[in-house]
Design a protein around this motif. Structure first.
Motif, short mmCIF file in Angstrom:
data_model
loop_
_atom_site.label_atom_id
_atom_site.label_comp_id
_atom_site.label_asym_id
_atom_site.label_seq_id
_atom_site.Cartn_x
_atom_site.Cartn_y
_atom_site.Cartn_z
N ASP A 11 21.27 87.02 118.23
CA ASP A 11 22.31 87.53 117.34
C ASP A 11 21.66 87.99 116.04
OD1 ASP A 11 24.81 88.16 116.48
OD2 ASP A 11 25.54 86.09 116.35
N GLY A 12 22.38 88.80 115.30
CA GLY A 12 21.86 89.25 114.01
C GLY A 12 20.68 90.19 114.13
N ILE A 13 20.62 91.00 115.20
CA ILE A 13 19.53 91.96 115.38
C ILE A 13 19.76 93.16 114.47
CG2 ILE A 13 18.39 93.48 117.03
CD1 ILE A 13 19.39 91.55 119.25
N GLY A 14 18.75 93.53 113.70
CA GLY A 14 18.88 94.69 112.83
C GLY A 14 18.98 95.97 113.64
N THR A 15 17.94 96.28 114.40
CA THR A 15 17.94 97.41 115.33
C THR A 15 17.44 96.93 116.68
OG1 THR A 15 17.48 99.01 113.56
CG2 THR A 15 17.08 99.73 115.81
N LEU A 16 18.21 97.20 117.72
CA LEU A 16 17.84 96.86 119.09
C LEU A 16 17.43 98.13 119.81
CD1 LEU A 16 17.75 94.97 121.58
CD2 LEU A 16 20.19 95.46 121.90
N VAL A 17 16.18 98.18 120.27
CA VAL A 17 15.70 99.29 121.09
C VAL A 17 15.94 98.93 122.54
CG1 VAL A 17 13.66 100.56 121.85
CG2 VAL A 17 13.97 100.02 119.43
N THR A 18 16.80 99.69 123.23
CA THR A 18 17.08 99.40 124.64
C THR A 18 16.33 100.32 125.60
OG1 THR A 18 18.96 100.92 124.86
CG2 THR A 18 19.41 98.71 123.97
N ASN A 19 15.93 101.50 125.14
CA ASN A 19 15.35 102.56 125.99
C ASN A 19 16.34 103.04 127.04
OD1 ASN A 19 12.91 102.70 124.65
ND2 ASN A 19 11.86 101.28 126.01
N ASP A 20 17.62 102.85 126.79
CA ASP A 20 18.67 103.32 127.69
C ASP A 20 19.58 104.27 126.93
OD1 ASP A 20 20.79 103.78 129.40
OD2 ASP A 20 21.01 101.69 130.02
N PRO A 21 19.47 105.59 127.17
CA PRO A 21 20.32 106.55 126.45
C PRO A 21 21.80 106.37 126.74
CG PRO A 21 18.47 107.66 127.51
CD PRO A 21 18.50 106.26 128.05
N GLY A 22 22.13 105.63 127.79
CA GLY A 22 23.53 105.34 128.06
C GLY A 22 24.10 104.27 127.15
N ILE A 23 23.24 103.56 126.46
CA ILE A 23 23.69 102.51 125.54
C ILE A 23 23.70 103.01 124.10
CG2 ILE A 23 23.08 100.24 124.58
CD1 ILE A 23 22.08 99.45 127.36
N GLY A 24 22.70 103.78 123.71
CA GLY A 24 22.62 104.35 122.37
C GLY A 24 22.07 105.75 122.44
N ALA A 25 22.22 106.50 121.37
CA ALA A 25 21.85 107.92 121.37
C ALA A 25 20.34 108.09 121.40
CB ALA A 25 22.42 108.60 120.14
N GLY A 26 19.84 109.00 122.24
CA GLY A 26 18.43 109.34 122.28
C GLY A 26 17.66 108.46 123.26
N PRO A 27 16.38 108.79 123.48
CA PRO A 27 15.57 108.05 124.46
C PRO A 27 15.47 106.56 124.18
CG PRO A 27 14.49 110.11 123.85
CD PRO A 27 15.65 109.95 122.92
N LEU A 28 15.44 106.14 122.91
CA LEU A 28 15.32 104.71 122.60
C LEU A 28 16.63 103.95 122.78
CD1 LEU A 28 12.94 104.45 119.50
CD2 LEU A 28 12.39 104.43 121.93
N GLY A 29 17.74 104.65 122.90
CA GLY A 29 19.03 103.98 123.09
C GLY A 29 19.28 102.88 122.08
N PRO A 30 19.12 103.16 120.77
CA PRO A 30 19.19 102.09 119.78
C PRO A 30 20.62 101.59 119.54
CG PRO A 30 19.00 104.20 118.67
CD PRO A 30 18.88 104.48 120.15
N VAL A 31 20.73 100.30 119.23
CA VAL A 31 21.99 99.70 118.80
C VAL A 31 21.71 98.96 117.51
CG1 VAL A 31 23.89 98.15 119.38
CG2 VAL A 31 22.70 99.39 121.21
#
Length: 393
Positions: free
Chosen positions: A10-30
């Motif tokens: 919990d409390g993650i500043g930026t989460l890199v998912t590498n899933d564009p379906g989760i966040g915008a762009g190749p890193l899929g950030p949340v």
């Protein structure tokens, strides 16, 4: 949640998912994110405050830290003995690098016990894990006899499923002037004995090592034995390594320091990943690959350490990310993707290098709010937490 405690980050500043379906762009950030994993896999990804919760969930507040998939180091040579610091010092004093220095490591490796080889691999992989590497490929190639290549693979297999038979590394001293005879021994004796203990077959297609036809013969025999091809190519100068890798459908061609328009076009239209190894250029004081040109052409790029005692004695993926950004003209986003998802593609894995439900819970947290700090703060140990298969390391 009956299987025991799950973990909620919990409390993650930026989460890199590498899933564009989760966040915008190749890193899929949340941003302002949370991540839930249990039973060895990711269970949920999303914004903080929306996560499923239960009695058996252990919550860890990361206080704004960035979270990424664990690094995937898809090219290493950790099964060896001996030291080549003198060779490194000589190069820094102006002597050029050639492939011949490998022979000193072959001699030391042959003389080492299995326990000594295993201790070196354990030390290096522990070092890599502290730097955030959760998946690592390990090559043989410093034995160059049937028995020594077999034991090298057995040592490697005790630590990772990603084992590579690098039978055609260099011609060993006892085959001086008889490289074709050595290749014949590799295909007739070494591959049949060693193939059950490896996943991959690799060759060093380079001047001072093996020519195109010799490499093609070794790879073809390896494929017939159930191994998947990889290639060391175009490191010391222009050559046929890239074209051979694409022709053979290799998972990866590694180094690719010297490429022309035809090489880049072949990679862009094929399925072979270009794995860049900036630690090698750093340690040999030679020109870096032009990652910008590869990426702009649509080539899939991975970044790995090339950990070995002669030309890249590092286990640090963060160092290689920083070098990729500074010296190879990659953006921080591209370098991080290449060190995680890119490495996974070089190993033909879809369960690592990505953080989405069902993926392996291989996760790292940084003492920094963003993954960009890996290049922004070079040389600083930023990896604060590592989980492998959901277990804290």
């Amino acid at each position: 949640m009956d299987a025991g405690p799950w973990t909620l980050l919990d409390g993650i500043g930026t989460l890199v998912t590498n899933d564009p379906g989760i966040g915008a762009g190749p890193l899929g950030p949340v941003r302002d994110a949370a991540l839930l994993f249990g039973d060895g896999v990711v269970q949920w990804v999303g914004h903080r405050g929306r996560e499923p919760y239960g009695d058996k969930v252990v919550r860890i507040d990361l206080d704004g830290r960035a979270v990424l998939p664990g690094f995937v180091d898809s090219h290493t040579h950790p099964v060896f003995a001996g030291d080549r610091a003198d060779e490194f010092a000589a190069r820094m004093a102006g002597q050029p690098y050639t492939a011949g220095g490998i022979r000193s490591t072959i001699a030391a490796t042959r003389a080492a016990t299995d326990a000594q080889l295993d201790a070196t691999v354990s030390r290096l992989l522990t070092e890599a894990r502290r730097s955030g590497t959760t998946t690592i490929e390990c090559k043989s190639g410093y034995g160059q006899t049937v028995a020594d290549e077999l034991r090298s693979l057995r040592v490697a297999a005790a630590h990772t499923p990603e084992t590579t038979l690098l039978a055609a590394h260099v011609t060993p001293p006892e085959f001086d002037g008889r490289t074709d005879d050595y290749v014949r021994m590799v295909i007739d004796r070494m591959i049949p004995v060693c193939a059950p203990h490896a996943k991959w077959i690799d060759v060093f297609c380079e001047r001072g090592a093996f020519d195109t036809e010799q490499c093609r013969t070794v790879l073809t025999t390896g494929v017939a034995a159930g191994l998947i091809p990889r290639v060391h190519g175009n490191q010391l100068g222009p050559g046929a390594g890239v074209q051979l890798a694409v022709e053979m459908g290799a998972a990866s061609v590694d180094h690719v320091t010297h490429t022309d328009t035809d090489d880049i076009a072949a990679l862009a239209h094929g399925t072979t990943v270009a794995t860049l190894l900036p630690g090698a250029e750093f340690s040999t004081r030679t020109p870096y690959p032009d990652a910008r040109r590869l990426i702009d052409a649509g080539v899939t790029v991975a970044v790995a350490t090339d950990c070995n005692p002669g030309t890249s004695y590092t286990t640090s993926m963060p160092l290689c990310i920083a070098l990729a950004v500074r010296e190879m003209r990659m953006t921080p986003d591209e370098a991080v993707w290449s060190a995680t998802a890119g490495g996974a593609q070089a190993l033909r894995r879809t369960d690592i290098g990505i953080l989405r439900p069902g993926a392996r819970a291989d996760v790292i947290a940084l003492d920094a709010p963003s993954h960009a700090h890996l290049a922004y703060r070079p040389g600083v140990h930023l990896v604060s937490h590592v989980w492998k298969d959901g277990l804290r390391q």
